[in-house]
Enzyme design. Structure first.
Site, PDB file in Angstrom:
ATOM      1  N   ASP A 156       0.848  -1.188   0.000  1.00 24.60           N
ATOM      2  CA  ASP A 156       0.000   0.000   0.000  1.00 24.60           C
ATOM      3  C   ASP A 156       0.888   1.244   0.000  1.00 24.60           C
ATOM      4  O   ASP A 156       2.006   1.207   0.506  1.00 24.60           O
ATOM      5  CB  ASP A 156      -0.861   0.045   1.273  1.00 24.60           C
ATOM      6  CG  ASP A 156      -2.058  -0.900   1.209  1.00 24.60           C
ATOM      7  OD1 ASP A 156      -2.384  -1.398   0.117  1.00 24.60           O
ATOM      8  OD2 ASP A 156      -2.666  -1.134   2.273  1.00 24.60           O
ATOM      9  N   ARG A 194      -0.935  -0.950  -8.816  1.00 21.61           N
ATOM     10  CA  ARG A 194      -2.281  -0.472  -8.474  1.00 21.61           C
ATOM     11  C   ARG A 194      -2.297   1.059  -8.595  1.00 21.61           C
ATOM     12  O   ARG A 194      -1.426   1.728  -8.040  1.00 21.61           O
ATOM     13  CB  ARG A 194      -2.628  -0.863  -7.035  1.00 21.61           C
ATOM     14  CG  ARG A 194      -3.973  -0.288  -6.583  1.00 21.61           C
ATOM     15  CD  ARG A 194      -4.153  -0.390  -5.067  1.00 21.61           C
ATOM     16  NE  ARG A 194      -4.097  -1.768  -4.592  1.00 21.61           N
ATOM     17  CZ  ARG A 194      -3.844  -2.083  -3.317  1.00 21.61           C
ATOM     18  NH1 ARG A 194      -3.624  -1.141  -2.412  1.00 21.61           N
ATOM     19  NH2 ARG A 194      -3.806  -3.339  -2.940  1.00 21.61           N
TER      20      ARG A 194
HETATM   21  P1  FDA Z   1     -14.108   8.951  -5.608  1.00 20.75           P
HETATM   22  O1  FDA Z   1     -13.692   9.225  -4.205  1.00 20.75           O
HETATM   23  O2  FDA Z   1     -14.286  10.120  -6.516  1.00 20.75           O
HETATM   24  O3  FDA Z   1     -15.429   8.093  -5.568  1.00 20.75           O
HETATM   25  C1  FDA Z   1     -16.171   7.746  -6.719  1.00 20.75           C
HETATM   26  C2  FDA Z   1     -17.488   7.131  -6.267  1.00 20.75           C
HETATM   27  O4  FDA Z   1     -17.231   5.922  -5.568  1.00 20.75           O
HETATM   28  C3  FDA Z   1     -18.272   7.977  -5.279  1.00 20.75           C
HETATM   29  O5  FDA Z   1     -19.097   8.908  -5.945  1.00 20.75           O
HETATM   30  C4  FDA Z   1     -19.042   6.926  -4.539  1.00 20.75           C
HETATM   31  O6  FDA Z   1     -20.143   6.482  -5.297  1.00 20.75           O
HETATM   32  C5  FDA Z   1     -18.068   5.796  -4.437  1.00 20.75           C
HETATM   33  N1  FDA Z   1     -17.219   5.886  -3.225  1.00 20.75           N
HETATM   34  C6  FDA Z   1     -15.911   6.207  -3.169  1.00 20.75           C
HETATM   35  N2  FDA Z   1     -15.442   6.162  -1.900  1.00 20.75           N
HETATM   36  C7  FDA Z   1     -16.496   5.840  -1.140  1.00 20.75           C
HETATM   37  C8  FDA Z   1     -16.657   5.632   0.253  1.00 20.75           C
HETATM   38  N3  FDA Z   1     -15.654   5.751   1.121  1.00 20.75           N
HETATM   39  N4  FDA Z   1     -17.885   5.277   0.710  1.00 20.75           N
HETATM   40  C9  FDA Z   1     -18.932   5.127  -0.145  1.00 20.75           C
HETATM   41  N5  FDA Z   1     -18.838   5.306  -1.478  1.00 20.75           N
HETATM   42  C10 FDA Z   1     -17.649   5.652  -1.977  1.00 20.75           C
HETATM   43  N6  FDA Z   1      -5.262   5.053  -1.259  1.00 20.75           N
HETATM   44  C11 FDA Z   1      -3.974   5.301  -0.913  1.00 20.75           C
HETATM   45  O7  FDA Z   1      -3.623   6.445  -0.665  1.00 20.75           O
HETATM   46  N7  FDA Z   1      -3.088   4.254  -0.829  1.00 20.75           N
HETATM   47  C12 FDA Z   1      -3.430   2.979  -1.118  1.00 20.75           C
HETATM   48  O8  FDA Z   1      -2.584   2.079  -1.029  1.00 20.75           O
HETATM   49  C13 FDA Z   1      -4.774   2.720  -1.498  1.00 20.75           C
HETATM   50  N8  FDA Z   1      -5.186   1.455  -1.797  1.00 20.75           N
HETATM   51  C14 FDA Z   1      -6.445   1.267  -2.323  1.00 20.75           C
HETATM   52  C15 FDA Z   1      -6.829   0.001  -2.762  1.00 20.75           C
HETATM   53  C16 FDA Z   1      -8.054  -0.179  -3.380  1.00 20.75           C
HETATM   54  C17 FDA Z   1      -8.419  -1.532  -3.881  1.00 20.75           C
HETATM   55  C18 FDA Z   1      -8.920   0.942  -3.561  1.00 20.75           C
HETATM   56  C19 FDA Z   1     -10.231   0.803  -4.282  1.00 20.75           C
HETATM   57  C20 FDA Z   1      -8.574   2.170  -3.085  1.00 20.75           C
HETATM   58  C21 FDA Z   1      -7.350   2.352  -2.443  1.00 20.75           C
HETATM   59  N9  FDA Z   1      -6.986   3.590  -1.941  1.00 20.75           N
HETATM   60  C22 FDA Z   1      -5.677   3.798  -1.554  1.00 20.75           C
HETATM   61  C23 FDA Z   1      -8.008   4.642  -1.736  1.00 20.75           C
HETATM   62  C24 FDA Z   1      -8.077   5.609  -2.909  1.00 20.75           C
HETATM   63  O9  FDA Z   1      -6.920   6.397  -2.952  1.00 20.75           O
HETATM   64  C25 FDA Z   1      -9.311   6.517  -2.801  1.00 20.75           C
HETATM   65  O10 FDA Z   1      -9.217   7.294  -1.653  1.00 20.75           O
HETATM   66  C26 FDA Z   1     -10.632   5.780  -2.812  1.00 20.75           C
HETATM   67  O11 FDA Z   1     -10.629   4.706  -3.682  1.00 20.75           O
HETATM   68  C27 FDA Z   1     -11.770   6.730  -3.272  1.00 20.75           C
HETATM   69  O12 FDA Z   1     -11.496   7.206  -4.562  1.00 20.75           O
HETATM   70  P2  FDA Z   1     -12.298   6.733  -5.881  1.00 20.75           P
HETATM   71  O13 FDA Z   1     -11.279   6.500  -6.941  1.00 20.75           O
HETATM   72  O14 FDA Z   1     -13.166   5.591  -5.579  1.00 20.75           O
HETATM   73  O15 FDA Z   1     -13.080   8.016  -6.348  1.00 20.75           O
END
Ligand code: FDA
Length: 308
Positions: free
Chosen positions: A134, A184
């Site tokens: 991570d 990732r």
């Molecule tokens: P965004 O936040 O714009 O969300 C898009 C949509 O997804 C929202 O409109 C909602 O519908 C849904 N959604 C997103 N987050 C939600 C929540 N918490 N609750 C409910 N609905 C939600 N970060 C990091 O800094 N280091 C890391 O190692 C990782 N590892 C990691 C692994 C995996 C498998 C994932 C999916 C994510 C991470 N992250 C991470 C977290 C990442 O950086 C980020 O903060 C979250 O994925 C939210 O960003 P989105 O890309 O989903 O977009």
């Protein structure tokens, strides 16, 4: 503002005590965390794998302050991987590891974290699966990439994580888009200053697309970690344009977030891996999930109010 306040609270001992003891916190935690034990995580993993998904299991914990704690966490991962080996999941169940949990912030921490990570990678190899490192606070990025490079000498399938909000994200992706390199791509979940990170949503999303183009055009194995519908669609389009087979990249999402979308992508033939966290140290993880989505804060405030 709210995002920054919640991320600041993720570092506050006072807020932590209130949140951890508030009566309704448990139900919020259960939405995002598999449970406290490896057995809880494996039960969730088993269900997801039966449904055709894959998992990456994370033992919650970060910012370890004592070497003995880092050893305990390393041993927990080794035991978890023994159970994964017994279950015969192979690469359908891998593990995600935070180097700060393995001692990265201790004096001489990079070496300690590397040694502990090596043990976990060896256990993963025995279980015929992989480890992904991570990515955490921006201050740890260079050190984490150095540890990754060392680990990849012996364990070339160790996964990297790049946070698109970093101004240097595209450059990191270009460096990592080699044959077999598992990367990732996520937006980034920590507070980072304007000098090192894009802070506006639009700028982060644009950076994500630029990084995705680099990874999808490269020779590595991209792992698109996002729940964002627009970015998921672009990932699919880039795969078609680049003639990428379904098994040459994967989508990744967090446990408890957009489960229907996880299944929809699987039904379309995509590979989807769900990040399944477990353990008692869920506070920092929960606060980052709350910070990501204002609607989640409703639960949070109700949980605090019920304390009064
Ligand atoms: P965004 O936040 O714009 O969300 C898009 C949509 O997804 C929202 O409109 C909602 O519908 C849904 N959604 C997103 N987050 C939600 C929540 N918490 N609750 C409910 N609905 C939600 N970060 C990091 O800094 N280091 C890391 O190692 C990782 N590892 C990691 C692994 C995996 C498998 C994932 C999916 C994510 C991470 N992250 C991470 C977290 C990442 O950086 C980020 O903060 C979250 O994925 C939210 O960003 P989105 O890309 O989903 O977009």
């Amino acid at each position: 503002m709210l995002r920054q306040a919640l991320l600041a609270a993720s570092r506050s001992g006072g807020v932590r005590r209130i949140v951890e003891t508030a009566p309704y916190t448990r139900s919020v935690v259960r939405r995002f965390v598999a449970g406290e034990t490896a057995a809880d995580a494996l039960a969730i993993a088993d269900g997801l794998i039966s449904d055709g998904l894959m998992v990456t299991i994370d033992h919650l914990g970060e910012d370890t302050v004592e070497a003995v704690q880092a050893k305990t966490i390393t041993a927990e991962y080794e035991r978890l991987l023994e159970r994964i080996a017994k279950a015969g999941y192979g690469s359908r169940a891998e593990v995600s590891v935070k180097l700060t949990a393995l001692g990265q912030l201790l004096p001489d921490g990079e070496r300690t974290a590397l040694e502990n990570a090596r043990r976990i990678c060896a256990a993963a190899r025995n279980a015929r699966t992989t480890v992904t490192l991570d990515m955490e606070e921006h201050t740890t990025v260079d050190s984490t990439l150095r540890v990754l490079k060392e680990l990849r000498q012996d364990f070339p399938d160790t996964g990297a994580v790049i946070q698109a909000y970093l101004r240097r994200a595209e450059e990191y992706c270009a460096d990592l888009a080699d044959e077999g390199s598992r990367v990732r791509l996520c937006k980034g979940a920590y507070n980072a200053p304007d000098s090192v990170a894009f802070t506006g949503r639009d700028a982060v999303d644009k950076s994500y697309v630029r990084c995705m183009r680099v990874l999808m055009a490269g020779r590595g194995y991209p792992m698109m970690a996002t729940h964002d519908p627009r970015l998921i669609e672009i990932a699919g389009a880039l795969a078609v344009l680049g003639d990428r087979r379904h098994d040459s990249f994967e989508y990744q999402m967090l446990y408890g977030i957009r489960p229907n979308e996880q299944r929809r992508l699987t039904e379309l033939g995509g590979q989807v891996r769900v990040y399944v966290p477990y353990g008692a140290e869920w506070y920092g993880y929960l606060m980052r999930r709350l910070a990501e989505r204002p609607a989640n804060v409703g639960f949070f405030l109700r949980s605090l109010a019920s304390k009064a």
